[in-house]
Design a protein around this motif. Structure first.
Motif, PDB file in Angstrom:
ATOM      1  N   GLN A  46       0.837  -1.197   0.000  1.00  0.00           N
ATOM      2  CA  GLN A  46       0.000   0.000   0.000  1.00  0.00           C
ATOM      3  C   GLN A  46       0.873   1.250   0.000  1.00  0.00           C
ATOM      4  O   GLN A  46       1.749   1.418   0.844  1.00  0.00           O
ATOM      5  N   GLY A  49       0.904   4.613   2.037  1.00  0.00           N
ATOM      6  CA  GLY A  49       1.002   3.854   3.275  1.00  0.00           C
ATOM      7  C   GLY A  49       1.089   4.742   4.503  1.00  0.00           C
ATOM      8  O   GLY A  49       0.869   5.945   4.452  1.00  0.00           O
ATOM      9  N   VAL A  55       2.316  -1.722   5.073  1.00  0.00           N
ATOM     10  CA  VAL A  55       0.990  -2.312   4.873  1.00  0.00           C
ATOM     11  C   VAL A  55       0.978  -3.007   3.513  1.00  0.00           C
ATOM     12  O   VAL A  55       1.257  -2.377   2.486  1.00  0.00           O
ATOM     13  N   VAL A  56       0.659  -4.300   3.515  1.00  0.00           N
ATOM     14  CA  VAL A  56       0.673  -5.099   2.293  1.00  0.00           C
ATOM     15  C   VAL A  56      -0.708  -5.712   2.084  1.00  0.00           C
ATOM     16  O   VAL A  56      -1.258  -6.346   2.990  1.00  0.00           O
ATOM     17  N   LEU A  57      -1.272  -5.519   0.894  1.00  0.00           N
ATOM     18  CA  LEU A  57      -2.549  -6.144   0.550  1.00  0.00           C
ATOM     19  C   LEU A  57      -2.275  -7.567   0.085  1.00  0.00           C
ATOM     20  O   LEU A  57      -1.463  -7.779  -0.823  1.00  0.00           O
ATOM     21  N   ARG A  59      -3.850 -11.994  -0.035  1.00  0.00           N
ATOM     22  CA  ARG A  59      -4.968 -12.940   0.025  1.00  0.00           C
ATOM     23  C   ARG A  59      -4.511 -14.167   0.805  1.00  0.00           C
ATOM     24  O   ARG A  59      -3.387 -14.627   0.649  1.00  0.00           O
ATOM     25  N   VAL A  67      -5.046  -7.884   5.020  1.00  0.00           N
ATOM     26  CA  VAL A  67      -3.959  -6.904   5.079  1.00  0.00           C
ATOM     27  C   VAL A  67      -2.896  -7.427   6.028  1.00  0.00           C
ATOM     28  O   VAL A  67      -3.206  -7.844   7.159  1.00  0.00           O
ATOM     29  N   LYS A  69       0.352  -6.313   8.112  1.00  0.00           N
ATOM     30  CA  LYS A  69       0.951  -5.077   8.629  1.00  0.00           C
ATOM     31  C   LYS A  69       2.171  -5.426   9.466  1.00  0.00           C
ATOM     32  O   LYS A  69       2.092  -6.265  10.373  1.00  0.00           O
ATOM     33  N   ARG A 109      -9.453  -6.962   5.450  1.00  0.00           N
ATOM     34  CA  ARG A 109      -9.235  -5.993   4.362  1.00  0.00           C
ATOM     35  C   ARG A 109     -10.405  -5.011   4.312  1.00  0.00           C
ATOM     36  O   ARG A 109     -11.555  -5.415   4.137  1.00  0.00           O
ATOM     37  N   PRO A 112      -8.696   0.400   1.295  1.00  0.00           N
ATOM     38  CA  PRO A 112      -7.579   1.230   1.767  1.00  0.00           C
ATOM     39  C   PRO A 112      -7.500   2.622   1.146  1.00  0.00           C
ATOM     40  O   PRO A 112      -6.866   3.506   1.709  1.00  0.00           O
TER      41      PRO A 112
END
Length: 299
Positions: A46, A49, A55-57, A59, A67, A69, A109, A112
């Motif tokens: 992200q 950020g 912060v990483v999106l 699955r 998310v 973090k 999630r 964002p």
């Protein structure tokens, strides 16, 4: 995937990093390990950020969006974890795992790129205040959280040191410290607070329209939490000829809508604005310091 930290994070952590801190250097490896441990599929980092975490999106293995973090110890991620667990998704983003790795949070999630700042100002303040009210709950017994008295005590020491070296800010610092002493002399009922609440910390969700993210939780009176919201969009307030009057109306409206004492809200707003302004000046963010200290002068 390469986990390059956004420049906003690099700059912000660089302002507060103690000597010898190498968390940013280790971050790409830490992120890779966190992803592999949870069997996550990465979508993107992200950007821009936050100022204290990556912060990483992602699955999850079952395809559920989430998310990831990652934050250094000085950003108090374990305190954030404890607060999110206590709220249990009420008013705040949901914690998806109670604990797996220190400094790593896996979260529900949200959207964002959609915060209440995207709304017209009056509507944004209303929605943000409504979200904040839901977070003000009784803290757990034997809670691990910092108190307002403790946090502002550390800040007060730094403010005094800055005022001693910079006589230009000394009058505002004196007023802010006097307000703090008066407020702490007769504190009202304590609640678990978000700690760093503002419009950009409220994101659109699926379970409910708006949910809070990124707490730096603290236990104390509600006026302390609301104070940061008073100065939201401070650059717009400063640009208005009627900025001072608008600020006073905002204090009154927010205090009444959330049943907080108006003078206590004004006092904490003064303290927090001066503290932020002095800190910004100390690290060379002169424009931010100028805006915040001018705003504080209106109070």
């Amino acid at each position: 995937m390469a986990f390059e930290p956004p420049q906003r994070l690099v700059r912000a952590l660089g302002e507060t990093a103690p000597d010898g801190d190498d968390w940013l250097d280790k971050l790409p490896d830490l992120a890779q390990q966190a992803v592999a441990l949870r069997e996550l599929t990465v979508e993107r980092v992200q950007v821009p950020g936050g100022r204290s975490s990556l912060v990483v999106l992602v699955r999850r293995a079952d395809g559920t969006p989430a998310v990831l973090k990652l934050a250094p110890r000085r950003a108090r991620p374990e305190s954030e974890r404890a607060a999110l667990a206590h709220w249990g998704g009420r008013g705040a983003v949901q914690l998806l795992e109670p604990f797996m790795t220190e400094g790593v949070l896996l979260l529900e999630r949200l959207h964002p790129d959609v915060s209440v700042r995207s709304l017209p100002e009056a509507k944004a303040l209303l929605e943000a205040a409504g979200t904040l009210r839901r977070l003000w709950v009784e803290p757990p017994a034997d809670h691990p959280f910092e108190t307002v008295a403790g946090r502002t005590g550390r800040q007060a020491e730094a403010m005094r040191a800055s005022a001693a070296a910079d006589t230009e800010v000394a009058p505002l610092v004196d007023a802010a410290l006097a307000a703090r002493e008066e407020l702490l002399a007769m504190p009202p009922e304590e609640r678990l607070l978000h700690g760093t609440f503002r419009q950009s910390k409220v994101l659109a969700g699926e379970r409910t329209p708006w949910l809070a993210v990124g707490p730096d939780p603290v236990v104390g009176e509600c006026a302390f939490d609301l104070a940061r919201l008073v100065r939201d969009r401070v650059e717009d307030l400063i640009a208005q000829p009627s900025g001072a009057a608008t600020t006073r109306r905002r204090v009154k409206r927010l205090a009444e809508s959330l049943e907080v004492d108006q003078e206590r809200l004004r006092g904490w707003t003064l303290f927090r604005a001066v503290e932020s302004g002095v800190r910004a000046r100390r690290v060379g963010r002169e424009r931010d310091a100028e805006l915040l200290l001018e705003f504080a002068g209106w109070l």
